[in-house]
Design a protein around this motif. Sequence first.
Motif, mmCIF file in Angstrom:
data_model
loop_
_atom_site.group_PDB
_atom_site.id
_atom_site.type_symbol
_atom_site.label_atom_id
_atom_site.label_comp_id
_atom_site.label_asym_id
_atom_site.label_seq_id
_atom_site.Cartn_x
_atom_site.Cartn_y
_atom_site.Cartn_z
ATOM 1 N N ARG A 8 1.632 4.584 1.644
ATOM 2 C CA ARG A 8 1.332 5.185 2.948
ATOM 3 C C ARG A 8 1.846 6.620 2.973
ATOM 4 N NH1 ARG A 8 0.406 2.738 8.540
ATOM 5 N NH2 ARG A 8 1.301 4.264 9.957
ATOM 6 N N ALA A 58 0.855 -1.192 0.000
ATOM 7 C CA ALA A 58 0.000 0.000 0.000
ATOM 8 C C ALA A 58 0.886 1.235 0.000
ATOM 9 C CB ALA A 58 -0.907 0.025 1.223
ATOM 10 N N ALA A 72 -8.889 6.789 1.163
ATOM 11 C CA ALA A 72 -7.899 5.837 1.667
ATOM 12 C C ALA A 72 -8.526 4.493 2.040
ATOM 13 C CB ALA A 72 -7.205 6.432 2.887
ATOM 14 N N ARG A 73 -7.701 3.455 1.970
ATOM 15 C CA ARG A 73 -8.125 2.148 2.449
ATOM 16 C C ARG A 73 -8.345 2.217 3.960
ATOM 17 N NH1 ARG A 73 -4.198 -3.037 2.042
ATOM 18 N NH2 ARG A 73 -2.820 -1.347 1.560
ATOM 19 N N GLU A 74 -7.449 2.960 4.624
ATOM 20 C CA GLU A 74 -7.559 3.174 6.060
ATOM 21 C C GLU A 74 -6.762 4.423 6.423
ATOM 22 O OE1 GLU A 74 -5.702 0.033 8.353
ATOM 23 O OE2 GLU A 74 -4.244 -0.307 6.773
ATOM 24 N N CYS A 90 -2.387 7.764 6.297
ATOM 25 C CA CYS A 90 -3.404 7.047 5.532
ATOM 26 C C CYS A 90 -2.706 6.092 4.584
ATOM 27 C CB CYS A 90 -4.341 7.992 4.791
ATOM 28 S SG CYS A 90 -3.594 8.853 3.412
ATOM 29 N N LEU A 96 -3.236 4.097 0.908
ATOM 30 C CA LEU A 96 -3.990 4.031 -0.339
ATOM 31 C C LEU A 96 -3.672 2.729 -1.048
ATOM 32 C CD1 LEU A 96 -3.175 7.643 -1.512
ATOM 33 C CD2 LEU A 96 -5.384 6.870 -0.685
ATOM 34 N N ASP A 97 -4.691 2.112 -1.619
ATOM 35 C CA ASP A 97 -4.471 0.901 -2.403
ATOM 36 C C ASP A 97 -3.656 1.233 -3.639
ATOM 37 O OD1 ASP A 97 -5.853 -0.998 -0.827
ATOM 38 O OD2 ASP A 97 -7.767 -0.303 -1.641
#
Length: 115
Positions: A56, A54, A89-91, A103, A105-106
Amino acid sequence: MADARRIAAAYLHPWDLAALVDEVALVVSELVTNAVRYGGGLPVGLRVHVPDGALRVEVRDGSPVPARMRLVDEEAESGRGLCLVAALAREWGVSPDGRTTWCALDIPPPSGRLS
């Protein structure tokens, strides 16, 4: 904020992640803006890296007060930054010491290039 966006985007091209430039520019802008606005004048740091598949983005402001998502009404002119980050964001989260907001991101699949 423009310098932070340019720096983050510069990392994406050598990693073959130019497809994420727009998303990264937005999350960097929001996270850096929050760090400048609420970090109490402390220096702001930006880190962009690719751990565990990912992308970050981490922004550190040195303030122990953690970033938090706010509820705002539709007429508010600000306060939606972390909502935008969460949507893209994915998370996302805050470090245990409250000083870094991040955060993940895929990473999009390869564009079908031949090797």
